[in-house]
Design an enzyme around this catalytic site. Sequence first.
Site, PDB file in Angstrom:
ATOM      1  N   ASP A 113       3.348 -58.845 -42.430  1.00 50.20           N
ATOM      2  CA  ASP A 113       2.292 -59.067 -42.041  1.00 50.20           C
ATOM      3  C   ASP A 113       1.662 -58.133 -40.841  1.00 50.20           C
ATOM      4  OD1 ASP A 113       3.529 -60.234 -39.909  1.00 50.20           O
ATOM      5  OD2 ASP A 113       2.498 -61.740 -39.471  1.00 50.20           O
TER       6      ASP A 113
ATOM      7  N   GLU B 188      10.522 -58.512 -42.408  1.00 54.68           N
ATOM      8  CA  GLU B 188      10.400 -59.945 -42.382  1.00 54.68           C
ATOM      9  C   GLU B 188      11.048 -60.713 -43.372  1.00 54.68           C
ATOM     10  OE1 GLU B 188       6.973 -58.333 -39.946  1.00 54.68           O
ATOM     11  OE2 GLU B 188       8.207 -57.653 -41.751  1.00 54.68           O
TER      12      GLU B 188
ATOM     13  N   GLY C  88       6.504 -60.486 -33.128  1.00 53.88           N
ATOM     14  CA  GLY C  88       6.101 -61.625 -32.481  1.00 53.88           C
ATOM     15  C   GLY C  88       7.216 -62.769 -31.977  1.00 53.88           C
TER      16      GLY C  88
ATOM     17  N   GLY D  93       5.516 -57.468 -35.412  1.00 57.74           N
ATOM     18  CA  GLY D  93       4.196 -57.322 -34.687  1.00 57.74           C
ATOM     19  C   GLY D  93       4.142 -55.972 -33.677  1.00 57.74           C
TER      20      GLY D  93
END
Length: 357
Positions: free
Chosen positions: A151, A143, A71, A120
């Site tokens: 996530d 992360e 992301g 992402g």
Amino acid sequence: MAITPSSDDSVLLRTEGRAAYLTLNRPKAINALTHAMVLRMGEALEAWQADASVQAVVITGAGERGLCAGGDIRAVREAVISGSPRAAAEFWRDEYILNLAIARYPKPYVAIMDGIVMGGGVGVSAHGSVRVVTERSLVAMPETGIGFIPDVGGTYLLSRAPGELGTHLALTGTPVGAGDAVLCGLADHFIPSEDLAAFAEALATDEVATALKSFTAPVPAAQLADQRVWIDECYAADTVEEIVARLRQHPDPAANATAATILTKSPTALKVTLAAVRRARELPDLRAVLEQEFLVSCSGLTEPDLAEGIRAQVVDKDRDPHWVPAALAEVPDSAVARYFSPPREGERHNYLGRLFA
């Protein structure tokens, strides 16, 4: 439904024969996902689902470096430091909705996971029904290195990897190649990168199974397979502190090196990540795990480590984050539990309520 025309070329859409092609088109940023890209992808998938002429969807990344590096975490940091964390929460909400839509897509969703596929990027590929890796693939959920928690359904995927391989990848953020991606359940098929263009072209005329039969090659050996003994033994511990202690005490030098790697990550993110992966094992499906991830992500938005980790890794690039707290022993169980506590009305992390209606 028709796809709304857009002047933004960060996602390229086209149909040819029986296939629809979606290309992430921010090559200078290794196709990092913006909020607009996520919304555009969701709209395209919905339209193609209703289009009887589209028999398969193919996702690729522009440029030579990879499918997607994750992301747009610069935008997330800007939202946090500007006092607008809701913008980041809204991005995650729509991203996670897209991840679930990909997992539930009724037509073959072919993800070309060539080059870098992280964060992402895993979310828009590894939930697909046909996941192709190459000798250039580097797949990771990194992360903890930016003070965040895996996530985009990452804790769902990693919690279901064999043994404790997923815990290892979640805590260390280690990128894996094609063989290990298949071993860990993040990919299905191996195609040499030189054959990708021909494979993608064949999907316009051939059924997916036929094209795969023509182009897939034997999956390379999985390096982690030879490390399962110490990984399963050490990561079975109940706490991050005990995992590190076991890694340090193990006679395999790779285990010792892994302990050092873990200790460079955010102590809070490490503890929350371990709890998230363990909890994800007990949850029934991807939707339930994404609900948990959304709660955890929003809970961490105003904690100092996220903005600091992004600063150190992608803004200043000094690779010297100053975590708060700075040591595992300084992160109490109560701080970890707070990430999983449903927010009450008026609390600072109660941005959007539940993820799915």
